[in-house]
Design a protein around this motif. Sequence first.
Motif, PDB file in Angstrom:
ATOM      1  N   PHE A  47       0.807  -1.214   0.000  1.00 25.13           N
ATOM      2  CA  PHE A  47       0.000   0.000   0.000  1.00 25.13           C
ATOM      3  C   PHE A  47       0.839   1.263   0.000  1.00 25.13           C
ATOM      4  N   GLN A  48       0.521   2.122  -0.926  1.00 28.21           N
ATOM      5  CA  GLN A  48       0.993   3.504  -0.936  1.00 28.21           C
ATOM      6  C   GLN A  48      -0.210   4.326  -1.371  1.00 28.21           C
ATOM      7  N   ASN A  49      -0.396   5.476  -0.776  1.00 28.12           N
ATOM      8  CA  ASN A  49      -1.589   6.251  -1.091  1.00 28.12           C
ATOM      9  C   ASN A  49      -1.258   7.340  -2.097  1.00 28.12           C
TER      10      ASN A  49
ATOM     11  N   VAL B  71      -0.044  11.077  -1.210  1.00 25.40           N
ATOM     12  CA  VAL B  71      -0.778  11.755  -0.149  1.00 25.40           C
ATOM     13  C   VAL B  71      -0.620  10.933   1.126  1.00 25.40           C
ATOM     14  N   PRO B  72      -0.876  11.539   2.289  1.00 30.97           N
ATOM     15  CA  PRO B  72      -0.762  10.770   3.538  1.00 30.97           C
ATOM     16  C   PRO B  72      -1.609   9.500   3.488  1.00 30.97           C
TER      17      PRO B  72
ATOM     18  N   PRO C   5       6.508   7.448   0.736  1.00 30.07           N
ATOM     19  CA  PRO C   5       7.623   8.370   0.516  1.00 30.07           C
ATOM     20  C   PRO C   5       7.394   9.661   1.288  1.00 30.07           C
ATOM     21  N   LEU C   6       8.462  10.393   1.493  1.00 31.96           N
ATOM     22  CA  LEU C   6       8.332  11.689   2.140  1.00 31.96           C
ATOM     23  C   LEU C   6       7.475  12.605   1.284  1.00 31.96           C
ATOM     24  N   LEU C   7       6.623  13.362   1.935  1.00 32.88           N
ATOM     25  CA  LEU C   7       5.767  14.313   1.239  1.00 32.88           C
ATOM     26  C   LEU C   7       6.462  15.665   1.201  1.00 32.88           C
TER      27      LEU C   7
END
Length: 122
Positions: free
Chosen positions: A45-47, A71-72, A102-104
């Motif tokens: 999962f990654q959003n 996104v978070p 990843p860092l936002l």
Amino acid sequence: MFLIKKINRDNFAITFEPANLMACGGKYNVDALKTLLPYIVNFYFQNIILDHNGKHVFKTYRNGNIKVSYVPLEDHRGISIHPLLTFLKEMNYIGWITVHQPLLDGQDTVSYTHLTLPTTPY
């Protein structure tokens, strides 16, 4: 399913990644998860949101290059993870669950680490 059936091997499995399915224009909901569940060994999962101004490009066979923004994880503009995790729990899924965040924009590793590490020792 065509490819899974064509490969037809006991040692073949897949990673279910809703973000890739979203970018390709495929189904990434509980119904898709239900169909593929017998072959899944990793829920990844990654959003993301589809974003014409996004900085990240998913290169898809079906839709060409698709721009997205991360996104978070809990951001409801993106993929709703709760129904998917609820379904996995109901089905007694025992495979891997991987979260990739990843860092936002505006985050750095030091500040992000403070958000994720427990405040008490293990």
